[in-house]
Design an enzyme around this catalytic site. Structure first.
Site, PDB file in Angstrom:
ATOM      1  N   GLN A  21      -7.949  -0.616  11.903  1.00  0.00           N
ATOM      2  CA  GLN A  21      -8.238  -2.044  12.035  1.00  0.00           C
ATOM      3  C   GLN A  21      -8.855  -2.319  13.405  1.00  0.00           C
ATOM      4  OE1 GLN A  21      -8.287  -3.844   9.550  1.00  0.00           O
ATOM      5  NE2 GLN A  21      -6.403  -3.969   8.356  1.00  0.00           N
ATOM      6  N   ASP A  69      -5.866  -7.408  -4.998  1.00  0.00           N
ATOM      7  CA  ASP A  69      -6.951  -7.172  -4.030  1.00  0.00           C
ATOM      8  C   ASP A  69      -7.799  -5.977  -4.460  1.00  0.00           C
ATOM      9  OD1 ASP A  69      -8.492  -7.350  -1.733  1.00  0.00           O
ATOM     10  OD2 ASP A  69      -7.051  -6.252  -0.489  1.00  0.00           O
ATOM     11  N   LYS A  96     -11.190  -6.376  -4.765  1.00  0.00           N
ATOM     12  CA  LYS A  96     -12.499  -6.659  -4.143  1.00  0.00           C
ATOM     13  C   LYS A  96     -13.665  -6.409  -5.105  1.00  0.00           C
ATOM     14  CE  LYS A  96     -10.788  -5.530   0.499  1.00  0.00           C
ATOM     15  NZ  LYS A  96      -9.481  -4.930   0.179  1.00  0.00           N
ATOM     16  N   THR A 144     -11.960  -6.039   7.975  1.00  0.00           N
ATOM     17  CA  THR A 144     -11.420  -6.095   9.339  1.00  0.00           C
ATOM     18  C   THR A 144     -11.456  -4.737  10.028  1.00  0.00           C
ATOM     19  OG1 THR A 144      -9.288  -6.111   8.196  1.00  0.00           O
ATOM     20  CG2 THR A 144      -9.977  -8.146   9.230  1.00  0.00           C
ATOM     21  N   PRO A 192     -22.866  -9.762 -12.322  1.00  0.00           N
ATOM     22  CA  PRO A 192     -22.109 -10.972 -12.650  1.00  0.00           C
ATOM     23  C   PRO A 192     -21.279 -10.877 -13.936  1.00  0.00           C
ATOM     24  CG  PRO A 192     -24.271 -11.567 -11.826  1.00  0.00           C
ATOM     25  CD  PRO A 192     -24.266 -10.069 -11.943  1.00  0.00           C
ATOM     26  N   ASP A 247       0.842  -1.205   0.000  1.00  0.00           N
ATOM     27  CA  ASP A 247       0.000   0.000   0.000  1.00  0.00           C
ATOM     28  C   ASP A 247       0.875   1.251   0.000  1.00  0.00           C
ATOM     29  OD1 ASP A 247      -2.311  -1.542   0.051  1.00  0.00           O
ATOM     30  OD2 ASP A 247      -2.391  -1.588   2.226  1.00  0.00           O
ATOM     31  N   GLY A 257       0.492  -5.101   6.270  1.00  0.00           N
ATOM     32  CA  GLY A 257       0.769  -3.852   5.566  1.00  0.00           C
ATOM     33  C   GLY A 257       1.614  -2.947   6.432  1.00  0.00           C
TER      34      GLY A 257
HETATM   35  O1  C5P Z   1      -1.794  -1.901   6.937  1.00  0.00           O
HETATM   36  P1  C5P Z   1      -2.576  -3.123   7.263  1.00  0.00           P
HETATM   37  O2  C5P Z   1      -1.723  -4.233   7.856  1.00  0.00           O
HETATM   38  O3  C5P Z   1      -3.812  -2.842   8.073  1.00  0.00           O
HETATM   39  O4  C5P Z   1      -3.044  -3.671   5.832  1.00  0.00           O
HETATM   40  C1  C5P Z   1      -4.031  -4.628   5.653  1.00  0.00           C
HETATM   41  C2  C5P Z   1      -4.314  -4.773   4.183  1.00  0.00           C
HETATM   42  O5  C5P Z   1      -5.329  -5.757   4.026  1.00  0.00           O
HETATM   43  C3  C5P Z   1      -4.841  -3.499   3.518  1.00  0.00           C
HETATM   44  O6  C5P Z   1      -4.261  -3.463   2.224  1.00  0.00           O
HETATM   45  C4  C5P Z   1      -6.336  -3.705   3.413  1.00  0.00           C
HETATM   46  O7  C5P Z   1      -6.864  -3.107   2.243  1.00  0.00           O
HETATM   47  C5  C5P Z   1      -6.436  -5.222   3.305  1.00  0.00           C
HETATM   48  N1  C5P Z   1      -7.686  -5.839   3.758  1.00  0.00           N
HETATM   49  C6  C5P Z   1      -8.216  -5.668   5.032  1.00  0.00           C
HETATM   50  N2  C5P Z   1      -9.403  -6.271   5.395  1.00  0.00           N
HETATM   51  C7  C5P Z   1     -10.048  -7.056   4.520  1.00  0.00           C
HETATM   52  C8  C5P Z   1      -9.507  -7.259   3.236  1.00  0.00           C
HETATM   53  C9  C5P Z   1      -8.310  -6.639   2.886  1.00  0.00           C
HETATM   54  O8  C5P Z   1      -7.610  -4.977   5.850  1.00  0.00           O
HETATM   55  N3  C5P Z   1     -11.158  -7.681   4.882  1.00  0.00           N
END
Ligand code: C5P
Length: 214
Positions: free
Chosen positions: A172, A59, A61, A114, A66, A10, A192
């Protein structure tokens, strides 16, 4: 066997991404490319990662009608990515359209972000639904991993972001350390900021790698 850490690239800068891939190379086999990098550098970033002998987790998403999702999966397949994400809330028809692409990358469904507070029941419900449609696995927080493995079976991939090395105070909400996530059964952990914001990213990648060995 592939290493369990997926580094979320990122960052906004191609050179920075390239340096991260080179520096963390011994500890990471898969790099996650999300909209931040992909919208700026598209194919070039995928080429750079693959040129370093590594795999790409795209990623973006997908969550659309469809037909559009199916075409998006076809395009991702052309890029040669290892895996990609779709939103489980897109429903059965959308997931099945994504899965209908032949020789496609692995498809992982997002259960609940998350960064959002939810209940384990909701995550399990979405994981079971995604499995019933045929996806290869789900993205979930480390807190639901063990339950998903129990309900959906060992072969169903569980990929967990929300990894923190110490107590954190960011967006998070459902987090755990790498050791706990892997102990709970995560096949891959997505990391990340704990690596990206470190003074020495390679050193942190190495220590996470060592902490989850065995
Ligand atoms: O910086 P961090 O460790 O929070 O990064 C987590 C990565 O996972 C980010 O790129 C975020 O977009 C991704 N992600 C997430 N939750 C999800 C799916 C993907 O945090 N459910």
């Amino acid at each position: 066997m592939m290493k369990k850490i997926i580094l979320a690239l990122d960052v906004y800068d191609f050179k920075k991404a390239e340096k991260l891939v080179k520096d963390t190379n011994p500890y990471i086999d898969i790099y996650k490319v999300g909209p931040i990098l992909f919208l700026q550098f598209g194919k070039e970033i995928i080429k750079m990662i693959k040129g370093n002998g590594k795999e790409v987790f795209l990623d973006l998403k997908f969550y659309d009608i469809p037909a559009t999702v199916k075409r998006s999966v076809e395009s991702a397949k052309e890029l040669g990515v290892f895996s990609l994400t779709v939103h489980s809330v897109g429903g059965e028809e959308m997931l099945k359209a994504a899965l209908s692409v032949e020789n496609r990358p692995k498809i992982w469904a997002v259960t609940v972000l998350t960064s959002q507070i939810t209940t384990p029941d909701e995550v399990i419900k979405r994981a079971k639904f995604s499995k019933s449609c045929g996806v290869n696995g789900v993205i979930s927080s480390p807190l639901e991993t063990a339950l998903i493995k129990k309900e959906c079976g060992k072969e169903f991939d569980v990929v967990t972001p929300g990894i923190r090395l110490a107590k954190s105070d960011d967006d998070q909400k459902r987090v755990a350390t790498p050791e706990i996530a892997v102990k709970n059964g995560a096949d891959f952990i997505v990391v990340g900021r704990p690596i990206l914001e470190a003074v020495n990213p390679a050193e942190i990648a190495k220590s996470i790698c060592e902490s989850i060995k065995g």
